[in-house]
Scaffold this motif. Structure first.
Motif, PDB file in Angstrom:
ATOM      1  N   LEU A  73       0.834  -1.196   0.000  1.00  0.00           N
ATOM      2  CA  LEU A  73       0.000   0.000   0.000  1.00  0.00           C
ATOM      3  C   LEU A  73       0.872   1.252   0.000  1.00  0.00           C
ATOM      4  O   LEU A  73       1.839   1.354   0.764  1.00  0.00           O
ATOM      5  CB  LEU A  73      -0.915   0.012   1.225  1.00  0.00           C
ATOM      6  CG  LEU A  73      -1.824   1.238   1.381  1.00  0.00           C
ATOM      7  CD1 LEU A  73      -2.854   1.290   0.248  1.00  0.00           C
ATOM      8  CD2 LEU A  73      -2.513   1.232   2.737  1.00  0.00           C
ATOM      9  N   LEU A  74       0.524   2.201  -0.864  1.00  0.00           N
ATOM     10  CA  LEU A  74       1.186   3.498  -0.910  1.00  0.00           C
ATOM     11  C   LEU A  74       0.249   4.550  -0.358  1.00  0.00           C
ATOM     12  O   LEU A  74      -0.966   4.482  -0.568  1.00  0.00           O
ATOM     13  CB  LEU A  74       1.572   3.859  -2.348  1.00  0.00           C
ATOM     14  CG  LEU A  74       2.302   2.809  -3.181  1.00  0.00           C
ATOM     15  CD1 LEU A  74       2.519   3.320  -4.596  1.00  0.00           C
ATOM     16  CD2 LEU A  74       3.627   2.429  -2.528  1.00  0.00           C
ATOM     17  N   SER A  75       0.803   5.544   0.327  1.00  0.00           N
ATOM     18  CA  SER A  75       0.010   6.674   0.823  1.00  0.00           C
ATOM     19  C   SER A  75       0.564   7.956   0.223  1.00  0.00           C
ATOM     20  O   SER A  75       1.734   8.286   0.442  1.00  0.00           O
ATOM     21  CB  SER A  75       0.058   6.750   2.353  1.00  0.00           C
ATOM     22  OG  SER A  75      -0.560   5.628   2.939  1.00  0.00           O
ATOM     23  N   ILE A  76      -0.271   8.652  -0.541  1.00  0.00           N
ATOM     24  CA  ILE A  76       0.137   9.936  -1.111  1.00  0.00           C
ATOM     25  C   ILE A  76      -0.453  11.032  -0.241  1.00  0.00           C
ATOM     26  O   ILE A  76      -1.673  11.204  -0.178  1.00  0.00           O
ATOM     27  CB  ILE A  76      -0.325  10.097  -2.578  1.00  0.00           C
ATOM     28  CG1 ILE A  76       0.335   9.040  -3.464  1.00  0.00           C
ATOM     29  CG2 ILE A  76       0.033  11.479  -3.104  1.00  0.00           C
ATOM     30  CD1 ILE A  76      -0.383   7.720  -3.512  1.00  0.00           C
ATOM     31  N   VAL A  77       0.402  11.758   0.470  1.00  0.00           N
ATOM     32  CA  VAL A  77      -0.034  12.778   1.429  1.00  0.00           C
ATOM     33  C   VAL A  77       0.123  14.156   0.797  1.00  0.00           C
ATOM     34  O   VAL A  77       1.220  14.547   0.388  1.00  0.00           O
ATOM     35  CB  VAL A  77       0.780  12.694   2.734  1.00  0.00           C
ATOM     36  CG1 VAL A  77       0.366  13.805   3.688  1.00  0.00           C
ATOM     37  CG2 VAL A  77       0.584  11.330   3.386  1.00  0.00           C
TER      38      VAL A  77
ATOM     39  N   TYR B 160      -3.002   2.012  -3.569  1.00  0.00           N
ATOM     40  CA  TYR B 160      -2.664   3.292  -2.948  1.00  0.00           C
ATOM     41  C   TYR B 160      -3.890   3.986  -2.357  1.00  0.00           C
ATOM     42  O   TYR B 160      -5.034   3.668  -2.676  1.00  0.00           O
ATOM     43  CB  TYR B 160      -2.001   4.239  -3.957  1.00  0.00           C
ATOM     44  CG  TYR B 160      -2.881   4.630  -5.125  1.00  0.00           C
ATOM     45  CD1 TYR B 160      -3.632   5.807  -5.109  1.00  0.00           C
ATOM     46  CD2 TYR B 160      -2.972   3.823  -6.265  1.00  0.00           C
ATOM     47  CE1 TYR B 160      -4.434   6.170  -6.178  1.00  0.00           C
ATOM     48  CE2 TYR B 160      -3.760   4.171  -7.336  1.00  0.00           C
ATOM     49  CZ  TYR B 160      -4.489   5.341  -7.289  1.00  0.00           C
ATOM     50  OH  TYR B 160      -5.298   5.695  -8.350  1.00  0.00           O
ATOM     51  N   GLN B 161      -3.603   4.907  -1.485  1.00  0.00           N
ATOM     52  CA  GLN B 161      -4.602   5.818  -0.927  1.00  0.00           C
ATOM     53  C   GLN B 161      -4.074   7.239  -1.084  1.00  0.00           C
ATOM     54  O   GLN B 161      -2.863   7.470  -1.021  1.00  0.00           O
ATOM     55  CB  GLN B 161      -4.876   5.514   0.560  1.00  0.00           C
ATOM     56  CG  GLN B 161      -3.667   5.649   1.442  1.00  0.00           C
ATOM     57  CD  GLN B 161      -3.934   5.388   2.915  1.00  0.00           C
ATOM     58  OE1 GLN B 161      -3.051   5.591   3.749  1.00  0.00           O
ATOM     59  NE2 GLN B 161      -5.118   4.940   3.281  1.00  0.00           N
ATOM     60  N   ILE B 162      -4.980   8.176  -1.321  1.00  0.00           N
ATOM     61  CA  ILE B 162      -4.616   9.591  -1.394  1.00  0.00           C
ATOM     62  C   ILE B 162      -5.119  10.258  -0.128  1.00  0.00           C
ATOM     63  O   ILE B 162      -6.327  10.235   0.157  1.00  0.00           O
ATOM     64  CB  ILE B 162      -5.222  10.269  -2.635  1.00  0.00           C
ATOM     65  CG1 ILE B 162      -4.798   9.542  -3.914  1.00  0.00           C
ATOM     66  CG2 ILE B 162      -4.800  11.738  -2.697  1.00  0.00           C
ATOM     67  CD1 ILE B 162      -5.505  10.051  -5.171  1.00  0.00           C
ATOM     68  N   VAL B 163      -4.211  10.831   0.635  1.00  0.00           N
ATOM     69  CA  VAL B 163      -4.573  11.479   1.892  1.00  0.00           C
ATOM     70  C   VAL B 163      -4.467  12.989   1.711  1.00  0.00           C
ATOM     71  O   VAL B 163      -3.368  13.555   1.700  1.00  0.00           O
ATOM     72  CB  VAL B 163      -3.656  11.017   3.048  1.00  0.00           C
ATOM     73  CG1 VAL B 163      -4.077  11.681   4.358  1.00  0.00           C
ATOM     74  CG2 VAL B 163      -3.687   9.500   3.182  1.00  0.00           C
TER      75      VAL B 163
ATOM     76  N   TYR C 158      -1.650   9.749   9.822  1.00  0.00           N
ATOM     77  CA  TYR C 158      -2.828   8.986   9.387  1.00  0.00           C
ATOM     78  C   TYR C 158      -2.478   7.921   8.355  1.00  0.00           C
ATOM     79  O   TYR C 158      -3.124   6.868   8.292  1.00  0.00           O
ATOM     80  CB  TYR C 158      -3.864   9.951   8.806  1.00  0.00           C
ATOM     81  CG  TYR C 158      -5.093   9.267   8.241  1.00  0.00           C
ATOM     82  CD1 TYR C 158      -6.145   8.888   9.061  1.00  0.00           C
ATOM     83  CD2 TYR C 158      -5.184   9.004   6.875  1.00  0.00           C
ATOM     84  CE1 TYR C 158      -7.270   8.264   8.536  1.00  0.00           C
ATOM     85  CE2 TYR C 158      -6.294   8.374   6.342  1.00  0.00           C
ATOM     86  CZ  TYR C 158      -7.344   8.010   7.177  1.00  0.00           C
ATOM     87  OH  TYR C 158      -8.452   7.386   6.663  1.00  0.00           O
ATOM     88  N   ALA C 159      -1.477   8.166   7.548  1.00  0.00           N
ATOM     89  CA  ALA C 159      -1.148   7.292   6.408  1.00  0.00           C
ATOM     90  C   ALA C 159      -0.896   5.854   6.857  1.00  0.00           C
ATOM     91  O   ALA C 159      -0.251   5.599   7.874  1.00  0.00           O
ATOM     92  CB  ALA C 159       0.073   7.833   5.668  1.00  0.00           C
ATOM     93  N   GLU C 160      -1.391   4.923   6.063  1.00  0.00           N
ATOM     94  CA  GLU C 160      -1.271   3.501   6.379  1.00  0.00           C
ATOM     95  C   GLU C 160      -0.276   2.775   5.480  1.00  0.00           C
ATOM     96  O   GLU C 160       0.024   1.600   5.706  1.00  0.00           O
ATOM     97  CB  GLU C 160      -2.647   2.835   6.234  1.00  0.00           C
ATOM     98  CG  GLU C 160      -3.719   3.437   7.140  1.00  0.00           C
ATOM     99  CD  GLU C 160      -5.106   2.926   6.813  1.00  0.00           C
ATOM    100  OE1 GLU C 160      -5.324   2.529   5.638  1.00  0.00           O
ATOM    101  OE2 GLU C 160      -5.960   2.911   7.707  1.00  0.00           O
ATOM    102  N   GLY C 161       0.231   3.431   4.458  1.00  0.00           N
ATOM    103  CA  GLY C 161       1.069   2.779   3.464  1.00  0.00           C
ATOM    104  C   GLY C 161       2.456   2.416   3.953  1.00  0.00           C
ATOM    105  O   GLY C 161       2.991   3.035   4.882  1.00  0.00           O
TER     106      GLY C 161
ATOM    107  N   THR D 173      10.155   5.696   3.247  1.00  0.00           N
ATOM    108  CA  THR D 173       9.700   4.468   3.879  1.00  0.00           C
ATOM    109  C   THR D 173       8.823   4.865   5.064  1.00  0.00           C
ATOM    110  O   THR D 173       8.962   5.952   5.626  1.00  0.00           O
ATOM    111  CB  THR D 173      10.876   3.609   4.371  1.00  0.00           C
ATOM    112  OG1 THR D 173      11.679   4.391   5.275  1.00  0.00           O
ATOM    113  CG2 THR D 173      11.723   3.134   3.209  1.00  0.00           C
ATOM    114  N   LYS D 174       7.949   3.971   5.446  1.00  0.00           N
ATOM    115  CA  LYS D 174       6.990   4.275   6.501  1.00  0.00           C
ATOM    116  C   LYS D 174       7.670   4.639   7.815  1.00  0.00           C
ATOM    117  O   LYS D 174       7.280   5.611   8.481  1.00  0.00           O
ATOM    118  CB  LYS D 174       6.066   3.075   6.705  1.00  0.00           C
ATOM    119  CG  LYS D 174       5.002   3.256   7.761  1.00  0.00           C
ATOM    120  CD  LYS D 174       4.132   2.006   7.854  1.00  0.00           C
ATOM    121  CE  LYS D 174       3.032   2.169   8.893  1.00  0.00           C
ATOM    122  NZ  LYS D 174       2.173   0.945   8.949  1.00  0.00           N
ATOM    123  N   ASP D 175       8.706   3.881   8.202  1.00  0.00           N
ATOM    124  CA  ASP D 175       9.316   4.121   9.507  1.00  0.00           C
ATOM    125  C   ASP D 175      10.021   5.466   9.576  1.00  0.00           C
ATOM    126  O   ASP D 175       9.958   6.162  10.596  1.00  0.00           O
ATOM    127  CB  ASP D 175      10.282   2.982   9.866  1.00  0.00           C
ATOM    128  CG  ASP D 175      11.436   2.869   8.895  1.00  0.00           C
ATOM    129  OD1 ASP D 175      11.213   3.082   7.689  1.00  0.00           O
ATOM    130  OD2 ASP D 175      12.570   2.576   9.334  1.00  0.00           O
TER     131      ASP D 175
END
Length: 320
Positions: free
Chosen positions: A8-12, A38-41, A84-87, A162-164
């Motif tokens: 999953l990708l998160s575009i913030v 992906y999700q768009i935030v 909030y992003a989950e990616g 990267t998420k971390d």
């Protein structure tokens, strides 16, 4: 279109008065990331136009809208979106269509195949006015000279984290300008790649020459954070001890003058300076100790976020 990851990708994307851009931006993101998960935030920073309405009218289930309770600025809007992003990979970009979403796949490929924690863009042939370019050049120069980190374009909002690493960033104030440096301080491996840059599609820029002064102020704060945030006693304590030593030496000299040569020292300005150095040194050393205790409290206590969310909407659904 082949994809380099199924994660999953998160575009913030922080938004402030982008009613004329947000629909087209969403279309371009969807076209560029066809085949990806992906999700768009979108984080609406209390826009005064119909940005929020435009987002909800799209009724796109991949679009998540975070509405902030007031205007917090770009740094905290980014922080809210990243939290909030989950990616597994978090992509940041501006909402004015100057960044091109079509650059995301190749940046993502670098991050995944070459195992970089952050891939950041270098804007090619910038379509900005000198009012925006001058502060940007000053900021880039200061970062390179002060930190020795050779980042060519700190102001490019298009980045793949990267998420971390993204979630370890502590954004506040105007720190979004130095987000690459903050990632570097967190130990991120960074790669720079050229990206496209377009003129603003609609709306007006929110930046001016006053950014120069903000850049200098934020750079001074970053210098303190980089060198002394975890051990402020090393800064205040050292200066405090030096002042105390200087004050003691002055007073020992005056004592020798008084006892050895019988001179009157009560009206000499040097006596006042000697006492001021001792008192000031003790105060600085005490400040260092207090700040050490505050830093320990900061790390050991629960952290509260410096923003408040009004509601979150997915597509045109109800707030969650």
């Amino acid at each position: 279109m082949s994809t380099v990851t199924d994660s999953l990708l998160s575009i913030v994307v922080p938004l402030y008065n982008e009613e004329d851009n947000v629909v087209l931006l969403t279309q371009k993101i969807n076209e560029s990331l066809e085949g990806y998960n992906y999700q768009i935030v979108y984080v609406d920073d209390f826009s005064t136009d119909s940005t929020r309405i435009k987002v909800k009218e799209m009724d796109d289930k991949r679009v998540h809208l975070i509405e902030l309770k007031k205007n917090y600025g770009q740094s905290l809007a980014l922080a809210a979106g990243i939290d909030y992003a989950e990616g597994e990979y978090i992509i940041t970009m501006d909402g004015d269509l100057q960044n091109d979403p079509s650059d995301i796949p190749q940046m993502l490929e670098h991050a995944i195949t070459e195992e970089y924690d952050l891939v950041t863009g270098i804007r090619q042939k910038r379509k900005d006015s000198q009012v925006k370019k001058i502060p940007s050049k000053i900021a880039n120069f200061l970062v390179r000279r002060v930190t020795k980190l050779d980042i060519k374009d700190n102001g490019c909002a298009l980045k793949v984290f990267t998420k971390d690493i993204a979630k370890s960033l502590n954004l506040y104030g105007e720190m979004h300008r130095f987000i690459t440096l903050l990632a570097h301080l967190e130990g991120a491996q960074i790669k720079q790649v050229p990206v496209k840059h377009h003129a603003r599609h609609a709306g007006v820029s929110k930046y001016g020459l006053e950014r120069v002064f903000k850049v200098v102020a934020d750079m001074m704060l970053l210098l303190f954070i980089r060198k002394y945030f975890q051990r402020p006693i090393h800064l205040f304590g050292i200066f405090g001890v030096l002042l105390v030593i200087l004050g003691v030496l002055i007073n020992v000299y005056l004592l020798i003058v008084k006892l050895g040569f019988g001179q009157d020292i009560g009206t000499r300005p040097l006596l006042i300076f000697g006492m001021m150095f001792i008192v000031g040194g003790i105060q600085l050393f005490t400040i260092g100790i207090v700040m050490e205790l505050l830093i320990r409290t900061y790390y050991e206590s629960q952290q509260k976020r410096p923003y408040r969310i009004k509601k979150i909407t997915i597509g045109d659904g109800k707030a969650t």
